[in-house]
Write a protein that holds these residues in place. Sequence first.
Motif, short mmCIF file in Angstrom:
data_model
loop_
_atom_site.label_atom_id
_atom_site.label_comp_id
_atom_site.label_asym_id
_atom_site.label_seq_id
_atom_site.Cartn_x
_atom_site.Cartn_y
_atom_site.Cartn_z
N LYS A 145 0.81 -1.22 0.00
CA LYS A 145 0.00 0.00 0.00
C LYS A 145 0.85 1.27 0.00
N ILE A 146 2.03 1.22 0.62
CA ILE A 146 2.93 2.37 0.58
C ILE A 146 3.37 2.63 -0.86
N MET A 147 3.68 1.55 -1.58
CA MET A 147 4.06 1.71 -2.98
C MET A 147 2.91 2.32 -3.80
N GLU A 148 1.70 1.92 -3.47
CA GLU A 148 0.53 2.40 -4.22
C GLU A 148 0.16 3.83 -3.85
N LEU A 149 0.10 4.13 -2.56
CA LEU A 149 -0.44 5.41 -2.10
C LEU A 149 0.62 6.50 -1.93
N GLN A 150 1.87 6.10 -1.70
CA GLN A 150 2.98 7.05 -1.56
C GLN A 150 2.67 8.17 -0.56
N PRO A 151 2.47 7.81 0.70
CA PRO A 151 2.19 8.83 1.72
C PRO A 151 3.42 9.65 2.08
N ASP A 152 3.19 10.74 2.79
CA ASP A 152 4.31 11.55 3.31
C ASP A 152 4.84 10.99 4.62
N LEU A 153 3.95 10.34 5.37
CA LEU A 153 4.29 9.90 6.73
C LEU A 153 3.73 8.52 6.99
N LEU A 154 4.54 7.67 7.63
CA LEU A 154 4.13 6.31 7.98
C LEU A 154 4.30 6.09 9.47
N PHE A 155 3.20 5.83 10.18
CA PHE A 155 3.26 5.38 11.57
C PHE A 155 3.34 3.85 11.52
N LEU A 156 4.39 3.29 12.13
CA LEU A 156 4.71 1.88 11.91
C LEU A 156 4.95 1.15 13.22
N ASP A 157 4.22 0.05 13.41
CA ASP A 157 4.43 -0.82 14.55
C ASP A 157 5.67 -1.69 14.30
N ILE A 158 6.28 -2.21 15.36
CA ILE A 158 7.46 -3.07 15.22
C ILE A 158 7.06 -4.52 14.98
N GLU A 159 6.28 -5.07 15.92
CA GLU A 159 5.91 -6.48 15.86
C GLU A 159 4.64 -6.66 15.03
N MET A 160 4.82 -7.17 13.80
CA MET A 160 3.68 -7.44 12.92
C MET A 160 3.91 -8.78 12.23
N PRO A 161 2.84 -9.44 11.79
CA PRO A 161 2.99 -10.72 11.10
C PRO A 161 3.60 -10.57 9.72
N GLU A 162 4.22 -11.65 9.25
CA GLU A 162 4.79 -11.76 7.91
C GLU A 162 6.11 -11.00 7.75
N MET A 163 6.15 -9.77 8.24
CA MET A 163 7.34 -8.93 8.10
C MET A 163 7.30 -7.89 9.21
N ASN A 164 8.35 -7.79 10.03
CA ASN A 164 8.27 -6.84 11.13
C ASN A 164 8.52 -5.41 10.66
N GLY A 165 8.30 -4.46 11.57
CA GLY A 165 8.35 -3.06 11.21
C GLY A 165 9.70 -2.58 10.72
N THR A 166 10.80 -3.09 11.29
CA THR A 166 12.11 -2.65 10.84
C THR A 166 12.41 -3.17 9.43
N ASP A 167 11.92 -4.38 9.11
CA ASP A 167 12.09 -4.90 7.74
C ASP A 167 11.27 -4.06 6.75
N VAL A 168 10.06 -3.69 7.17
CA VAL A 168 9.22 -2.82 6.33
C VAL A 168 9.94 -1.50 6.07
N ALA A 169 10.48 -0.91 7.14
CA ALA A 169 11.17 0.37 7.02
C ALA A 169 12.36 0.27 6.07
N SER A 170 13.11 -0.84 6.15
CA SER A 170 14.26 -1.03 5.27
C SER A 170 13.84 -1.07 3.81
N MET A 171 12.71 -1.74 3.53
CA MET A 171 12.22 -1.82 2.15
C MET A 171 11.69 -0.48 1.67
N VAL A 172 10.93 0.19 2.52
CA VAL A 172 10.33 1.47 2.15
C VAL A 172 11.42 2.52 1.89
#
Length: 244
Positions: free
Chosen positions: A46-73
Motif C-alpha cells: 500500500k505504501i508503494m501504491e499510495l505514496q504517503p508523506d508519513l508512515l506510523f509503523l508498529d514493530i511487531e507485525m505478522p509476515e514482516m516486522n516493522g524494521t524490515d518494512v522500514a528497510s524496504m520502504v
Amino acid sequence: MNHKSIRTFVADDEKYSREELLYLLRFFPQIDVIGEAQSGQETVAKIMELQPDLLFLDIEMPEMNGTDVASMVKQMKKPPLIVFATAYPQFAVEAFQLQAKGYLIKPIDETRLAETIAQVEEALCRATNDELAKPLAKLAVEGSDSIHFLEPETIAYVYRDDKSSKVITHTSAYETRLPLKELEIRLSPYSFFRVHKSYLVNTSLITEMNAWFNGAYQLSLKGIREQIPVSRNYVKPLRAKIEL
C-alpha cells in the motif's frame, strides 16, 4: 511551518492500537490519513501504491516486522517519513539507525505525539525546499551505444515485454533492462501509476476509461493511439487517485 496536508498511513496489526492512534490523529488538522494496514507485506504494497508523506509503523507485525518494512520502504525514490509506534522500547536504536523521525511508546502520550508531528512538519518543509532547489531529474535509459535522458513528463506509459521494459513517449519507444518495479520506484515522485502487472501510465495524460471484460478496462491517453489495459484490481485505486 504550516504544511497544508500530511498524507499519512498507519500500520499496526493490533486493531485496538490502530484505532487509538487514528483517534488521536483526528486532533491534528494537518494530518490526512489515507490508509491503514495490519501486516508488513500489506504495508509495503500500500505504501508503494499510495505514496504517503508519513508512515506510523508498529514493530511487531505478522509476515514482516516493522524494521524490515522500514528497510524496504527506504529504498523508494521518495520514501515517507517514518515514526515507529510500539510497545517495545528496546528497538529504539535500530529504529533511529533507519532514520526514523520518531519513536512513540504505547500507550501513546498526546504531548509526545504533538512534538513528533511538529518535527515531521519541519522535515517535510526542508525536503520541499531542497527539492525546489534541485534541477529536474531525468530518467536514464541505456541503449546499446547511448544513454537517453527522458523528462518524466514526456513519458506516456511503460510496459514489461518479455525480459525488457519499454518506455513510450509521444515520439519514440525506448528499451531498458530495468524491471518494471524499479521503474515504478524511480517514477514514483511523478504522475505515474501501476494499472496492470505489466503497465505503468502517466495519469496526467488519461482522457478516457472504457469497460473491456470481466471488470477490466482500457485507458485512452492523450496523443497515444494504443489502448492501455487496466486490471480490475487496479480500477478502484486508479479512480481514487485521478478523480476529484
